[in-house]
Design an enzyme around this catalytic site. Sequence first.
Site, PDB file in Angstrom:
ATOM      1  N   LYS A 190       0.885  -1.156   0.013  1.00 12.54           N
ATOM      2  CA  LYS A 190       0.030  -0.002  -0.008  1.00 12.54           C
ATOM      3  C   LYS A 190       0.801   1.156  -0.027  1.00 12.54           C
ATOM      4  CE  LYS A 190      -4.383  -0.902   0.268  1.00 12.54           C
ATOM      5  NZ  LYS A 190      -4.769  -2.193  -0.740  1.00 12.54           N
ATOM      6  N   LYS A 202      -2.426 -12.154  -8.792  1.00 16.33           N
ATOM      7  CA  LYS A 202      -3.748 -12.786  -8.259  1.00 16.33           C
ATOM      8  C   LYS A 202      -4.797 -12.075  -8.712  1.00 16.33           C
ATOM      9  CE  LYS A 202      -4.657 -10.417  -4.161  1.00 16.33           C
ATOM     10  NZ  LYS A 202      -5.239 -10.143  -2.808  1.00 16.33           N
ATOM     11  N   LYS A 225      -9.938  -7.262  -6.675  1.00 19.33           N
ATOM     12  CA  LYS A 225     -10.905  -6.511  -6.999  1.00 19.33           C
ATOM     13  C   LYS A 225     -10.557  -5.362  -7.647  1.00 19.33           C
ATOM     14  CE  LYS A 225     -13.538  -8.013  -2.835  1.00 19.33           C
ATOM     15  NZ  LYS A 225     -13.282  -8.042  -1.294  1.00 19.33           N
TER      16      LYS A 225
HETATM   17  P1  TYM Z   1     -10.511  -9.750   0.519  1.00 20.19           P
HETATM   18  O1  TYM Z   1     -11.781  -8.918   1.074  1.00 20.19           O
HETATM   19  O2  TYM Z   1      -9.577  -9.227  -0.184  1.00 20.19           O
HETATM   20  O3  TYM Z   1     -10.907 -11.131   0.243  1.00 20.19           O
HETATM   21  C1  TYM Z   1     -11.831 -12.172   0.902  1.00 20.19           C
HETATM   22  C2  TYM Z   1     -11.268 -13.563   0.806  1.00 20.19           C
HETATM   23  O4  TYM Z   1     -10.895 -13.805  -0.557  1.00 20.19           O
HETATM   24  C3  TYM Z   1      -9.723 -14.244  -0.648  1.00 20.19           C
HETATM   25  N1  TYM Z   1      -9.209 -14.138  -1.884  1.00 20.19           N
HETATM   26  C4  TYM Z   1      -8.494 -14.745  -2.594  1.00 20.19           C
HETATM   27  N2  TYM Z   1      -8.272 -16.182  -2.423  1.00 20.19           N
HETATM   28  C5  TYM Z   1      -7.637 -16.759  -3.663  1.00 20.19           C
HETATM   29  N3  TYM Z   1      -7.144 -16.407  -4.555  1.00 20.19           N
HETATM   30  C6  TYM Z   1      -7.183 -14.870  -4.876  1.00 20.19           C
HETATM   31  N4  TYM Z   1      -7.083 -14.317  -5.983  1.00 20.19           N
HETATM   32  C7  TYM Z   1      -8.136 -14.112  -3.901  1.00 20.19           C
HETATM   33  N5  TYM Z   1      -8.579 -12.809  -3.782  1.00 20.19           N
HETATM   34  C8  TYM Z   1      -8.917 -12.702  -2.616  1.00 20.19           C
HETATM   35  C9  TYM Z   1      -8.964 -13.817   0.448  1.00 20.19           C
HETATM   36  O5  TYM Z   1      -7.693 -14.475   0.975  1.00 20.19           O
HETATM   37  C10 TYM Z   1      -9.977 -13.589   1.577  1.00 20.19           C
HETATM   38  O6  TYM Z   1     -10.021 -14.744   2.501  1.00 20.19           O
HETATM   39  N6  TYM Z   1      -8.321  -8.571   5.068  1.00 20.19           N
HETATM   40  C11 TYM Z   1      -9.318  -9.396   4.535  1.00 20.19           C
HETATM   41  C12 TYM Z   1     -10.731  -9.220   4.980  1.00 20.19           C
HETATM   42  C13 TYM Z   1     -10.779  -9.596   6.710  1.00 20.19           C
HETATM   43  C14 TYM Z   1     -10.610 -10.887   7.144  1.00 20.19           C
HETATM   44  C15 TYM Z   1     -10.864 -10.624   8.619  1.00 20.19           C
HETATM   45  C16 TYM Z   1     -10.576 -12.155   6.756  1.00 20.19           C
HETATM   46  C17 TYM Z   1     -11.063  -8.646   7.486  1.00 20.19           C
HETATM   47  N7  TYM Z   1     -10.962  -9.303   8.764  1.00 20.19           N
HETATM   48  C18 TYM Z   1     -10.698 -11.665   9.504  1.00 20.19           C
HETATM   49  C19 TYM Z   1     -10.559 -13.113   7.511  1.00 20.19           C
HETATM   50  C20 TYM Z   1     -10.701 -13.122   9.036  1.00 20.19           C
HETATM   51  C21 TYM Z   1      -9.517  -9.200   3.139  1.00 20.19           C
HETATM   52  O7  TYM Z   1      -9.191  -8.014   2.578  1.00 20.19           O
HETATM   53  O8  TYM Z   1      -9.989  -9.851   2.275  1.00 20.19           O
END
Ligand code: TYM
Length: 329
Positions: free
Chosen positions: A111, A194, A197
């Site tokens: 970031k 990867k 979003k």
């Molecule tokens: P976020 O919103 O970016 O993604 C949500 C979940 O999707 C998974 N993910 C992926 N897995 C495999 N390949 C990909 N290309 C891919 N892109 C996203 C992420 O690993 C995630 O599991 N910080 C977290 C949200 C969060 C969270 C938490 C998760 C906040 N507090 C507590 C678990 C526990 C996030 O930004 O995920």
Amino acid sequence: METVLSGIRSTGNLHLGNYFGALKNYVKMQHENRCFFFIADYHSLTTHPDPALLHPNVHNVLAEYLAAGIDPEVATVYIQSDLPQVAELYLLLNMHAYTGELERTASFKEKVRKQTENVNAGLLTYPVLMASDILIHRAAKVPVGKDQEQHLEMTRKFARRFNNFYGVEYFPESEPYNFGNELVKIPGLDGSGKMGKSEGNGILLIDEDDVIRKKVMKAVTDSGPTAPNSPVTDGVRNIFTIMQAVSTPDTLQYFKEKYASCEIRYGDLKKQLAEDIIRVVAPIRSRIRDIRNNKEYLRKVTCQGAERAAESADKTMAEVREIMGIRRF
Ligand code: TYM
């Protein structure tokens, strides 16, 4: 019965990476465990979203979440900001998180590189907020994708540090979880990194069949293998990785053999991949439409979820305050 928790940021629409990295695992786990699933709207504030879009984003992600198979009757589904106890735990855990370790986190360093005009303290302490989400329910298992591995490592570090400092065995060592054992990383269609979003390189769960076909047909490949067993380029490897998630093992094997013998036609490979993705996405997409318009249902789910989550969070906060010596007169 173990406590399972996972979350997703309320930024943008869900894509195949979210589904195969995390959601699909939640759905499998929800019936056998005490499950919490939430939408991380506090986390999304680190990138300063337009206030007018914040709620619509939460609304969309919630509908997509439920459409992917999460059952709010068995799992507790809530919005992070409906659980202010998380903010209190975040404040308390911040007292035991060190700036050096936070500055070294890969997601923070990224970031700093990409978001130079807005390196705020929320970004620095993002892993502490995430640890608070997990520890507020003392979750043992956290279904997430590979990109969250380091955040889970930090959660365990904060939990251990808390336990050691106060001489208690209170917080568990929360483990990232995937049924296939290895955490998953679904790559983008642009030949690099990867699926994400903000990268615009993914298949969304709301994409129409034609959009999916077009996106897949445009995916980066190369000019084809020139000799048997020649090394695979990034774009082609990505296609095989996505295929591994959506297609049958036989299909994957068939195209891998075609590649190895230099007989592969990328057009055929992509056509097959697109149809296999559609098989996964189409039923979810149609449920998204129904659920998204049912505001009454969404209100009921989130109210009930907030109530149930608060019960668990209140218990943790009362115990944490006691352990730390915060008492009322
Ligand atoms: P976020 O919103 O970016 O993604 C949500 C979940 O999707 C998974 N993910 C992926 N897995 C495999 N390949 C990909 N290309 C891919 N892109 C996203 C992420 O690993 C995630 O599991 N910080 C977290 C949200 C969060 C969270 C938490 C998760 C906040 N507090 C507590 C678990 C526990 C996030 O930004 O995920």
